[in-house]
Design a protein around this motif. Sequence first.
Motif, short mmCIF file in Angstrom:
data_model
loop_
_atom_site.label_atom_id
_atom_site.label_comp_id
_atom_site.label_asym_id
_atom_site.label_seq_id
_atom_site.Cartn_x
_atom_site.Cartn_y
_atom_site.Cartn_z
N ALA A 54 -9.58 50.09 1.67
CA ALA A 54 -9.88 48.63 1.40
C ALA A 54 -11.40 48.22 -0.41
N ILE A 55 -11.10 49.32 -0.04
CA ILE A 55 -12.37 48.84 -1.59
C ILE A 55 -12.49 50.29 -1.77
N ILE A 56 -12.11 50.84 -3.46
CA ILE A 56 -12.70 51.94 -4.33
C ILE A 56 -13.31 52.44 -5.34
N LEU A 57 -14.47 52.51 -5.48
CA LEU A 57 -15.30 53.09 -6.63
C LEU A 57 -15.01 53.81 -7.20
N LEU A 58 -14.96 53.25 -8.28
CA LEU A 58 -14.26 54.78 -9.50
C LEU A 58 -15.60 54.80 -10.35
N ASP A 59 -15.70 56.25 -10.99
CA ASP A 59 -17.53 55.93 -11.94
C ASP A 59 -16.88 56.82 -12.90
N GLU A 60 -16.17 55.87 -14.17
CA GLU A 60 -16.12 56.92 -15.10
C GLU A 60 -14.75 57.77 -15.27
N PRO A 61 -13.78 57.37 -14.23
CA PRO A 61 -12.67 58.07 -13.33
C PRO A 61 -11.52 58.82 -15.21
N PHE A 62 -11.57 58.20 -16.24
CA PHE A 62 -10.71 58.84 -17.59
C PHE A 62 -11.42 59.52 -18.31
N ARG A 63 -13.04 60.06 -18.07
CA ARG A 63 -13.59 61.24 -18.38
C ARG A 63 -12.74 62.31 -18.71
N ALA A 64 -12.25 62.41 -20.22
CA ALA A 64 -12.35 64.15 -20.06
C ALA A 64 -10.63 64.75 -19.69
N VAL A 65 -10.50 63.81 -19.72
CA VAL A 65 -8.94 63.98 -19.61
C VAL A 65 -7.59 63.60 -20.11
N ASP A 66 -6.45 64.19 -20.46
CA ASP A 66 -5.67 63.61 -21.70
C ASP A 66 -5.03 62.94 -21.26
N SER A 67 -4.34 62.02 -22.15
CA SER A 67 -4.04 60.22 -22.58
C SER A 67 -2.28 60.08 -21.40
N ASN A 68 -1.70 61.73 -20.57
CA ASN A 68 -1.17 61.77 -19.51
C ASN A 68 -1.46 61.36 -18.40
N THR A 69 -2.69 62.01 -18.24
CA THR A 69 -3.35 61.02 -17.26
C THR A 69 -4.21 60.19 -16.87
N VAL A 70 -4.58 60.14 -17.81
CA VAL A 70 -5.03 58.71 -17.90
C VAL A 70 -3.96 57.53 -18.32
N ALA A 71 -2.97 57.81 -18.42
CA ALA A 71 -1.76 56.88 -17.63
C ALA A 71 -0.74 56.52 -15.88
N ASP A 72 -1.23 57.69 -15.86
CA ASP A 72 -0.08 58.17 -14.41
C ASP A 72 -1.42 57.51 -13.88
N LEU A 73 -2.83 57.82 -14.18
CA LEU A 73 -4.08 57.26 -13.33
C LEU A 73 -3.84 55.98 -13.25
N ILE A 74 -3.81 55.23 -14.92
CA ILE A 74 -4.00 53.59 -13.73
C ILE A 74 -2.99 52.81 -13.50
N GLN A 75 -1.25 53.92 -13.29
CA GLN A 75 -0.40 53.35 -12.71
C GLN A 75 -1.27 53.12 -10.95
N LEU A 76 -1.28 53.95 -10.82
CA LEU A 76 -1.94 53.80 -9.60
C LEU A 76 -2.99 53.03 -9.50
N ILE A 77 -3.58 52.59 -10.64
CA ILE A 77 -4.79 51.45 -10.04
C ILE A 77 -4.14 50.46 -10.14
N LEU A 78 -3.13 50.14 -10.57
CA LEU A 78 -2.83 48.26 -10.85
C LEU A 78 -1.72 49.23 -9.37
N SER A 79 -1.48 49.66 -8.84
CA SER A 79 -0.60 50.22 -7.90
C SER A 79 -1.50 48.97 -6.23
N TRP A 80 -3.00 49.88 -7.11
CA TRP A 80 -4.01 49.10 -5.70
C TRP A 80 -4.40 47.76 -5.75
N HIS A 81 -3.72 47.45 -7.52
CA HIS A 81 -4.35 46.22 -6.79
C HIS A 81 -3.58 45.70 -6.92
N ALA A 82 -2.61 45.54 -6.75
CA ALA A 82 -0.53 44.80 -6.76
C ALA A 82 -0.67 45.09 -4.83
#
Length: 155
Positions: A54-82
Amino acid sequence: IGAWRGLDGARNEAVARALARVGLQDLANRPVGALSGGQFQRVLFARLLLQDAAIILLDEPFRAVDSNTVADLIQLILSWHAEGRIVLAALHDIGQVRAYFPSTLLLAREVVAWGETCHVLTPINLAKSRQLVEAFDEHAAICERDESEREREPA
């Protein structure tokens, strides 16, 4: 699952779904050490999916990853928000915070501000946070250690 237990059929299916959700279904049999930085970060997100927290803790989750990976992981985070999950993320990219995180805690040696992101990430608060970081002096009296503590430390 522990050192001596394997995955049953249901757990194998859950792992396959988690890997597919982060775009790694084709790499399921690859050793973790053979993955790129972005692929490894996706594996970490797949593990979070399996934990179903229910609670997810992320420490610099987008460090050293490409923009496509960032976009995909952001979508996952947004789904968790939803889904109503709480996502706590330590980030330095103010643009990402503004774009994807509704609430913000701004820290810089102390709490600068807390609340809705649009009210926290103001020029005044950001300037204050920069001043606090720049003013930090590790040789200040408050940072001094008792010499007797140093004598007790192993060499």
